[in-house]
Design an enzyme around this catalytic site. Structure first.
Site, PDB file in Angstrom:
ATOM      1  N   GLY A  46       0.836  -1.195   0.000  1.00  0.00           N
ATOM      2  CA  GLY A  46       0.000   0.000   0.000  1.00  0.00           C
ATOM      3  C   GLY A  46       0.865   1.238   0.000  1.00  0.00           C
ATOM      4  CD  GLN A  51       3.261   5.760   2.735  1.00  0.00           C
ATOM      5  OE1 GLN A  51       2.283   5.258   2.200  1.00  0.00           O
ATOM      6  NE2 GLN A  51       4.233   5.038   3.267  1.00  0.00           N
ATOM      7  CB  CYS A  91       4.933   2.008   7.481  1.00  0.00           C
ATOM      8  SG  CYS A  91       4.530   3.541   6.643  1.00  0.00           S
ATOM      9  CG  LEU A  92       6.508   0.890   1.473  1.00  0.00           C
ATOM     10  CD1 LEU A  92       5.974   1.194   0.072  1.00  0.00           C
ATOM     11  CD2 LEU A  92       7.623  -0.150   1.410  1.00  0.00           C
ATOM     12  CG  HIS A 133      -0.864   1.341   7.271  1.00  0.00           C
ATOM     13  ND1 HIS A 133       0.041   0.818   8.174  1.00  0.00           N
ATOM     14  CD2 HIS A 133      -0.135   2.167   6.469  1.00  0.00           C
ATOM     15  CE1 HIS A 133       1.244   1.331   7.929  1.00  0.00           C
ATOM     16  NE2 HIS A 133       1.167   2.139   6.892  1.00  0.00           N
ATOM     17  CD  GLU A 134      -1.043   2.489   2.736  1.00  0.00           C
ATOM     18  OE1 GLU A 134      -0.508   3.617   2.691  1.00  0.00           O
ATOM     19  OE2 GLU A 134      -0.412   1.466   3.049  1.00  0.00           O
ATOM     20  CG  HIS A 137       0.364   6.886   5.435  1.00  0.00           C
ATOM     21  ND1 HIS A 137       1.494   7.268   6.120  1.00  0.00           N
ATOM     22  CD2 HIS A 137       0.509   5.558   5.214  1.00  0.00           C
ATOM     23  CE1 HIS A 137       2.289   6.215   6.297  1.00  0.00           C
ATOM     24  NE2 HIS A 137       1.707   5.162   5.758  1.00  0.00           N
TER      25      HIS A 137
HETATM   26 NI    NI Z   1       2.509   3.234   5.718  1.00  0.00          NI
END
Ligand code: NI
Length: 171
Positions: A46, A51, A91-92, A133-134, A137
């Site tokens: 995701g 991000q 998470c990236l 989660h996204e 963000h």
């Molecule tokens: Ni994330």
């Protein structure tokens, strides 16, 4: 298509609250394609616009192992949620750290698709967790915010130290 740079915790830009997407146009679709490419290359399941330093409300996901389940959610709103899922999340933007987070196990979400059409989708398990989660963000929230202050600060210090080491190796 182009790979985009992913912001990393504790970059303050990750704390920006995203604004609604006003128009689903070719410019947005190009950005969406770039986000899929960036997510698949990472690799991740995701990626939210926040991000990649784009502060608009959209995100991409694909929780499959063979790129067969891509979704783009523009201006997503959760209209129902139930159940509890405790998942070890990563998470990236917080590379290398995985911690358990509790979220709803089942959601119903309304959004615009890449043609600008309104869609409702049911999601459960990993996809439901990923979308929540996204969506965090887009509010400027990270999964580390669910952890204790001590744990979050430990992760922040280690990431800052790793980045200094990387900078030193390059120099
Ligand atoms: Ni994330």
């Amino acid at each position: 298509m182009a790979k985009l740079t992913i912001l990393e915790f504790p970059d303050p830009r990750l704390r920006t609250k995203a604004a609604p997407v006003e128009a689903v146009d070719d410019q947005l679709r190009t950005l969406i394609d770039d986000m899929f490419e960036t997510m698949y290359a990472a690799p991740g399941i995701g990626l939210a616009a926040t991000q990649v330093d784009v502060h608009k409300r959209f995100l991409v996901t694909d929780v499959s192992s063979d790129k067969s389940d891509p979704h783009v959610l523009i201006n997503p709103v959760i209209i129902e949620k139930d159940g509890i899922a405790v998942t070890e999340e990563g998470c990236l933007s917080v590379p290398g750290y995985y911690e358990e987070v509790e979220r709803a196990d089942h959601i119903r979400v309304r959004f615009l698709d890449r043609n600008g059409d309104e869609v409702e989708m049911e999601a459960e398990g990993l996809l439901a967790v990923c979308i929540q989660h996204e969506m965090d963000h887009l509010e400027g929230k990270l999964f580390v915010d669910y952890l204790s202050e001590a744990k979050r600060s430990r992760i922040r210090k280690r990431l800052e130290r790793d980045r200094r080491h990387q900078a030193a190796n390059v120099a």
